[in-house]
Scaffold this motif. Structure first.
Motif, PDB file in Angstrom:
ATOM      1  N   ASP B 426      44.150 -24.384 100.682  1.00 37.26           N
ATOM      2  CA  ASP B 426      44.894 -25.631 100.879  1.00 37.26           C
ATOM      3  C   ASP B 426      44.029 -26.684 101.576  1.00 37.26           C
ATOM      4  OD1 ASP B 426      47.085 -24.602  99.642  1.00 37.26           O
ATOM      5  OD2 ASP B 426      48.076 -23.922 101.488  1.00 37.26           O
ATOM      6  N   LYS B 430      42.789 -30.316 100.085  1.00 35.92           N
ATOM      7  CA  LYS B 430      43.082 -31.546 100.837  1.00 35.92           C
ATOM      8  C   LYS B 430      41.821 -32.362 101.117  1.00 35.92           C
ATOM      9  CE  LYS B 430      45.699 -32.820 104.913  1.00 35.92           C
ATOM     10  NZ  LYS B 430      45.975 -32.282 106.247  1.00 35.92           N
ATOM     11  N   ARG B 474      47.185 -23.086  92.503  1.00 38.45           N
ATOM     12  CA  ARG B 474      47.620 -24.301  93.206  1.00 38.45           C
ATOM     13  C   ARG B 474      47.263 -25.559  92.432  1.00 38.45           C
ATOM     14  NH1 ARG B 474      48.294 -20.845  96.874  1.00 38.45           N
ATOM     15  NH2 ARG B 474      49.259 -21.259  98.912  1.00 38.45           N
TER      16      ARG B 474
END
Ligand SMILES: [Zn+2]
Lengths: 95, 480
Positions: B426, B430, B474
């Motif tokens: 994650d 980002k 993702r």
């Protein structure tokens, strides 16, 4: 077969012997006598006689591979004219 | 070279690994203080008599059998007479017309071509002492520790056709000597020494050209280089219509050239004759068979077995069996492991790399089969990645510590916890908007970069497959 004085000189050189002219002549004569004597054997028929490599009636005389004490180094070098670093010091050897 | 054919023959001296000398009970240890491994026999004191070491005879026969030589039933020792201060008796005990073995061969492979190189003879003799020359050449020093150490001299037929083949022959010969265990074959300790004869002749001719002998080549590489130099020198002389001189030349490793050694005024004349102090050696069939039975499985047989038993490729099997120590190591690993190809890759990859860098054989390293086994298992169980395994291996090689201990000490355990990796994933998504967009626009290459970032942030410990899957999941679902 005749041994010449040149051959005597050659053999003497190989054995590092210094011979005078008189000695060369003398030794050539002696060697010729010996060779003449040996030459008598060539007159025999040896077809069925195995060559004699050794005169002893023995074969296969061995030791086992077991280390034993060596000679102490003082004794090894005791008779050396010159010694350096535990080695025999000798005249220079060039290849 | 098309006009000429190169003809090479080798004379190889191999020191036998007996505990004692050939004719006395002095030890053969390398590196002892000068003149401490000597006795009245090997110093040629008057009144002493040589007694033959049985083990030396057995080792010589063993080597000869491995070189496919028939063993004659009768052998004798002769005196080779010459004056040189490394030879205290002024003769060397050797074998002249009735050596221990004759007429063998050794098969070599060079550039994929198999060739059979004839072995003319294998005979037993004693080594000479060592001379050290003073700095200014005004005197020499003699150390007789090596005098009387048993040697076999192996003489090939003039069957080698190139310097590369000569090197291949020596490598194969070394491997065979190590397999049989008759010598430890350390060139740097002088336990294998090689002289070479070389001549050139018109291609296809049935006669030999004038040959030169090369001495003082102290490595296999030096043998190849020395022969290449002489080959070229012969070629230049012959091409210019010149004539060669039969002579002995010395290889100068630093300058990369050979030069003629000072020629003796008279031709060598050793006046060999049977040594009356040593009785003949009779080798009967039963003795030969007993020694033959003690021969280990040779490299070629092992290679075949590795291919059949473990499905290794011919190349892999050849590389591993070239050294007995490597092959023994590999077999010890395979006794407890299932994947031969993976084990073989480690042997030929990381292990060979580190051994070469250290310039040692595997049996001289700290590495044991248990080390490799544990490392392979750590990778198989997913505890560490293949990449980390290489880091761990370097440490194992250097320290001899067990891999699991190193992994624990350095905290190298692979992260296989999904939540932990997901958190890193994650963060990477980002912090890298550009590659993320690139990937979503169809640039598949961008994924590799992102996986790399995950690995970097986890300091190489993230399970790469897991990182890959989580990233893809993702990126493919969250279209934010
Ligand atoms: Zn001795």
């Amino acid at each position: 077969m005749k041994i010449t004085q040149e051959e005597v000189a050659h053999v003497a050189m190989l054995a590092r012997l210094e011979l005078s002219a008189k000695e060369k002549e003398e030794i050539a004569g002696q060697l010729n006598d010996i060779l003449e004597y040996v030459d008598k054997l060539n007159r025999l028929d040896t077809t069925d006689v195995p060559p004699t490599m050794h005169v002893l009636p023995l074969v296969n005389v061995f030791r086992e591979d077991e280390p034993r004490p060596c000679l102490p180094r003082e004794e090894v070098l005791a008779n050396a004219p010159e010694v350096e670093d535990g080695m025999f010091r000798i005249p220079p050897v060039i290849e | 070279m098309s006009q000429y054919e190169t003809v090479i023959g080798l004379e190889v001296h191999v020191e036998l690994a007996t505990k004692t000398k050939i004719f006395c009970s002095c030890p053969t240890d390398f590196g002892s203080a000068p003149n401490t491994n000597v006795c009245p026999v090997c110093l040629a004191m008057p009144g002493t008599l040589p007694v033959l070491n049985k083990k030396a005879v057995e080792y010589a026969i063993k080597a000869a059998l491995a070189l496919n030589c028939p063993i004659p039933s009768y052998a004798k020792f002769d005196r080779k007479n010459y004056f040189y201060p490394d030879l205290p008796k002024a003769y060397q005990i050797s074998q002249y017309d009735l050596p221990l073995a004759v007429n063998g061969y050794l098969e070599i492979e060079c550039d994929g071509v198999k060739r059979r190189i004839g072995i003319n003879r294998v005979h037993l003799e004693e080594d000479a002492g060592k001379l050290v020359h003073s700095e200014f050449g005004d005197y020499s020093l003699a150390d007789y520790n090596r005098g009387g150490v048993p040697l076999i001299e192996i003489v090939t037929e003039p069957d080698l056709r190139s310097p590369v083949e000569a090197k291949a022959f020596l490598e194969k010969l070394k491997s065979i000597m190590l397999y049989t265990g008759v010598s430890d074959v350390k060139m740097e300790e002088g336990s294998l020494r090689c002289d070479a004869n070389i001549s050139l002749r018109p291609a296809g001719a049935d006669y030999f050209g004038v040959r030169t002998e090369i001495k003082n080549m102290n490595s296999f590489r030096a043998v190849q280089r020395g022969l290449e130099y002489e080959e070229q020198r012969h070629l230049e002389i012959l091409s210019a219509g010149g004539e060669l001189v039969q002579e002995t030349r010395r290889w100068d490793e630093d300058k990369g050239v050979t030069y003629a050694m000072r020629s003796k005024e008279e031709a060598e004349d050793y006046r060999y004759f049977p040594d009356p102090d040593l009785v003949p050696v009779i080798v009967d069939e039963a003795w030969v068979e007993e020694i033959r039975k003690s021969l280990p499985e040779m490299p070629e047989e092992r290679r075949q077995r590795y291919m059949a038993e473990w499905g290794l490729s011919s190349y892999d099997a050849e590389v591993i069996t070239a050294s007995k120590a490597m092959a023994d190591f590999f077999e010890a690993v395979m006794a407890d492991y299932h994947d031969a190809k993976t084990a073989a890759n480690w042997m030929m990859g990381e292990i060979a790399k580190h051994l070469n860098a250290a310039g040692i054989e595997i049996n001289e390293s700290r590495l044991t089969p248990a080390h490799l086994l544990e490392l392979l298992k750590l990778v198989d169980e997913g505890t560490i990645s293949g990449k980390i395994a290489k880091t761990v291996f370097a440490e194992v090689f250097a320290s001899g510590k067990m891999p699991a201990e190193i992994v624990k000490e350095k905290g190298l355990v692979q992260i296989t916890d999904e939540d932990a990796i997901a958190a890193i994933v994650d963060r990477v998504i980002k912090e890298n908007p550009k590659p993320v967009t690139d990937y979503r626009e169809g640039k598949a290459k961008a994924l590799g970069f992102l996986v790399g970032q995950v690995m970097k942030l986890s300091r190489g410990k993230a399970n790469p497959e897991l990182a890959n899957r989580l990233l893809r999941e993702r990126l493919d679902s969250q279209q934010d």
